[in-house]
Every structure is written in structure tokens, then in C-alpha cells.
Design a protein around this motif. Structure first.
Motif, PDB file in Angstrom:
ATOM      1  N   UNK A   1      33.039 -31.911 -19.881  1.00 38.71           N
ATOM      2  CA  UNK A   1      32.675 -31.724 -18.474  1.00 38.71           C
ATOM      3  C   UNK A   1      33.234 -32.858 -17.616  1.00 38.71           C
ATOM      4  N   UNK A   2      33.320 -32.654 -16.305  1.00 37.53           N
ATOM      5  CA  UNK A   2      33.927 -33.654 -15.428  1.00 37.53           C
ATOM      6  C   UNK A   2      32.956 -34.768 -15.036  1.00 37.53           C
ATOM      7  N   UNK A   3      32.076 -35.124 -15.940  1.00 36.99           N
ATOM      8  CA  UNK A   3      31.153 -36.234 -15.729  1.00 36.99           C
ATOM      9  C   UNK A   3      30.835 -36.827 -17.090  1.00 36.99           C
TER      10      UNK A   3
ATOM     11  N   UNK B   1      27.034 -25.192 -26.476  1.00 39.58           N
ATOM     12  CA  UNK B   1      26.198 -26.033 -27.336  1.00 39.58           C
ATOM     13  C   UNK B   1      26.774 -27.441 -27.447  1.00 39.58           C
ATOM     14  N   UNK B   2      28.090 -27.570 -27.327  1.00 34.75           N
ATOM     15  CA  UNK B   2      28.660 -28.914 -27.255  1.00 34.75           C
ATOM     16  C   UNK B   2      28.194 -29.623 -25.988  1.00 34.75           C
ATOM     17  N   UNK B   3      28.139 -28.887 -24.872  1.00 30.79           N
ATOM     18  CA  UNK B   3      27.623 -29.485 -23.636  1.00 30.79           C
ATOM     19  C   UNK B   3      26.143 -29.836 -23.761  1.00 30.79           C
ATOM     20  N   UNK B   4      25.387 -29.046 -24.506  1.00 34.27           N
ATOM     21  CA  UNK B   4      23.988 -29.376 -24.741  1.00 34.27           C
ATOM     22  C   UNK B   4      23.885 -30.709 -25.467  1.00 34.27           C
ATOM     23  N   UNK B   5      24.698 -30.903 -26.497  1.00 34.29           N
ATOM     24  CA  UNK B   5      24.714 -32.187 -27.200  1.00 34.29           C
ATOM     25  C   UNK B   5      25.171 -33.309 -26.279  1.00 34.29           C
ATOM     26  N   UNK B   6      26.206 -33.032 -25.488  1.00 31.00           N
ATOM     27  CA  UNK B   6      26.717 -34.052 -24.562  1.00 31.00           C
ATOM     28  C   UNK B   6      25.666 -34.483 -23.553  1.00 31.00           C
ATOM     29  N   UNK B   7      24.731 -33.578 -23.239  1.00 28.42           N
ATOM     30  CA  UNK B   7      23.708 -33.892 -22.235  1.00 28.42           C
ATOM     31  C   UNK B   7      22.628 -34.823 -22.765  1.00 28.42           C
ATOM     32  N   UNK B   8      22.638 -35.069 -24.072  1.00 29.02           N
ATOM     33  CA  UNK B   8      21.603 -35.913 -24.667  1.00 29.02           C
ATOM     34  C   UNK B   8      20.330 -35.172 -25.013  1.00 29.02           C
ATOM     35  N   UNK B   9      20.372 -33.839 -24.987  1.00 28.01           N
ATOM     36  CA  UNK B   9      19.184 -33.047 -25.334  1.00 28.01           C
ATOM     37  C   UNK B   9      18.712 -33.403 -26.738  1.00 28.01           C
ATOM     38  N   UNK B  10      17.402 -33.386 -26.916  1.00 26.03           N
ATOM     39  CA  UNK B  10      16.825 -33.766 -28.208  1.00 26.03           C
ATOM     40  C   UNK B  10      16.836 -32.571 -29.159  1.00 26.03           C
TER      41      UNK B  10
ATOM     42  N   UNK C   1      32.931 -23.382 -13.703  1.00 23.08           N
ATOM     43  CA  UNK C   1      33.217 -24.088 -12.450  1.00 23.08           C
ATOM     44  C   UNK C   1      32.103 -25.047 -12.053  1.00 23.08           C
ATOM     45  N   UNK C   2      30.955 -24.964 -12.721  1.00 24.59           N
ATOM     46  CA  UNK C   2      29.812 -25.819 -12.392  1.00 24.59           C
ATOM     47  C   UNK C   2      29.127 -26.231 -13.692  1.00 24.59           C
ATOM     48  N   UNK C   3      29.699 -27.219 -14.343  1.00 23.46           N
ATOM     49  CA  UNK C   3      29.197 -27.608 -15.661  1.00 23.46           C
ATOM     50  C   UNK C   3      27.807 -28.238 -15.579  1.00 23.46           C
ATOM     51  N   UNK C   4      27.453 -28.821 -14.452  1.00 23.49           N
ATOM     52  CA  UNK C   4      26.093 -29.350 -14.303  1.00 23.49           C
ATOM     53  C   UNK C   4      25.085 -28.213 -14.295  1.00 23.49           C
ATOM     54  N   UNK C   5      25.420 -27.099 -13.638  1.00 27.97           N
ATOM     55  CA  UNK C   5      24.537 -25.930 -13.652  1.00 27.97           C
ATOM     56  C   UNK C   5      24.444 -25.353 -15.061  1.00 27.97           C
TER      57      UNK C   5
END
Length: 239
Positions: free
Chosen positions: A151-153, A128-137, A89-93
Motif C-alpha cells: 500500500x502507499x503508506x 490478507x497481506x494488507x491485513x498483516x501489514x496493518x498490524x492486526x492481531x 484505489x483506496x487501500x486505507x478503506x
């Protein structure tokens, strides 16, 4: 070879968190690090054993805690998905907790902070897909029977991680439309991605305790073996 576990408590949003560092005590210097993100239940013995198998391949492993110290679930709980649901419910978190876990792993003496990968199972595969989506190195991520909704962003402008998706084609939690949407998303992002789909295979195919055929959640030994081999080859190529 002497593989040792060490409980690691670290800070982050909503923390403290309790992860598990796993490495060979015979190493005389830092190694590439592989972060393991658990399934819906959170960190548990099965994840620690996975980390030991990764350490046996020559990597420093770290089991991430996304729920917070003491927050664990079992299949017998009245609401085993409650911790996962809060993060869905809180993909940013979720993103921020993943980054905190990544930073904790990078700070470990056994880990080369510039050579990092992450793998995840079920909710961990989504994570881990969200980690990649975040641009993490991170150099790469592997999703095992993950969930693929974006995610909704927007994703980060610069996604650098290579991506391996190991997927059961009959997974009711990730139907073909969601797989195609993920492929389109990653293609549009310009990342290096690959998909291994296993026929006659549902959700949870790496989990030897999975036995819920009525829900499409069943262990599948061939897919388990093949996906582990695919992951090992992927990590070898990364590092």
C-alpha cells in the motif's frame, strides 16, 4: 460431523456487509477461526465450499464480505473488477473493511477471538497481506496466487502475523520482480514468512473454473493440492 452455514450481517465502512459463518454444530466450545477472503468476484458458492473444507479440518471459518451486501460480480459482467478496483484505489478503506470483517468473525460464538488466521485468493491474497501489514492481531495469513504491491503508506510498526505465500511462478499478475519486492518488504519488517513457488503454474491455480490460458489464468491440480496441504500444515503449526 455436521457442518452448518449461517449468514452473518455486520457493520463496517460502507456497510452493511454479508458474510458466511461455517462451523461444525457438534463443537462444544470455541475453535481457532480462519477468515476466508474471496477473489475479485466477491463472496460466492466456491468460497462457502472452501469454508466448509476448513471447518472439516477443525476450525471455525468465516467468509468475509469486502464489497458490501448485494455487491457481487461474475465473469460475465461488463465490469467484473469494478468493486475490486475501488478498493485497490483506496487501500486505507480496504484495510478498514478487513478489520471490520475480522471483528465480525471474532464476535462469533464458535470462534476463539485470540486464535485467528486469514487466507485469501487473488485479490483476497493481496487483502490478507494488507491485513498483516496493518498490524492486526492475527496469528498468520496465507496468500494464494495473490498480488503483492504494498500500500502507499507504511506498514504498522509491529507486524505480528506469520505469512505463507503460495505462488505460481509463471503468474503474469505477480512477476518475479514483485515477488522479490515482497520478500524484501517482509524481511525488512522482521516477520516470519515463507514462500512456496510452483513451477509451470500461472494465476488462479486453485480455481477449477479458471481456463484463460491466453491471460495466464489456469487451474493447476498439483499446485492446488500442494498449496492446500501447505496451508493445513501452516494452520496446524499456528494453533
Amino acid at each position: 460431523m455436521t457442518i452448518e452455514r449461517n449468514v452473518t450481517v455486520y457493520d463496517g465502512p460502507g456497510g452493511p456487509f454479508e458474510g458466511m459463518a461455517v462451523a461444525d454444530t457438534a463443537w462444544d466450545g470455541p475453535r481457532p477461526g480462519v477468515m476466508v477472503v474471496p477473489n475479485v468476484l466477491g463472496t460466492k458458492e466456491a468460497d462457502f465450499r472452501t469454508a466448509e473444507r476448513i471447518a472439516a479440518l477443525g476450525y471455525a471459518a468465516f467468509v468475509a464480505d469486502l464489497y458490501g451486501q448485494g455487491n457481487r460480480a461474475t465473469r460475465e459482467d461488463k465490469s467484473p473488477t469494478r468493486f475490486m478496483d475501488a478498493l485497490n484505489a483506496d487501500r486505507a478503506l480496504l484495510r478498514d473493511k478487513l478489520r471490520a470483517s475480522l471483528a465480525a468473525m471474532q464476535a462469533l460464538d464458535a470462534v476463539d477471538p485470540d486464535r485467528i488466521a486469514a487466507i485469501g485468493y487473488c485479490f483476497g491474497g493481496k487483502s490478507v497481506l494488507d491485513l498483516a501489514r496493518s498490524g492486526a492481531r492475527v496469528r498468520g495469513v496465507v496468500s494464494f496466487h495473490g498480488i503483492y504491491d504494498a500500500p502507499p503508506f507504511p506498514n504498522a510498526d509491529d507486524m505480528t502475523a506469520k505469512i505463507l505465500v503460495c505462488h505460481g511462478w509463471d503468474d503474469p499478475l505477480a512477476p518475479p520482480d514483485s515477488v522479490l519486492a515482497l520478500a524484501a518488504e517482509l524481511t525488512d519488517a522482521g516477520v516470519d514468512w515463507q514462500l512456496h513457488a510452483y513451477g509451470h503454474t500461472g494465476h488462479g491455480f486453485t480455481d477449477k473454473s479458471a481456463n484463460m490460458p491466453e491471460r495466464g489464468v489456469v487451474y493447476q491440480s498439483d499446485a492446488d493440492r500442494r498449496s492446500w496441504r501447505a496451508m493445513a500444515d501452516f494452520l496446524e503449526e499456528l494453533f
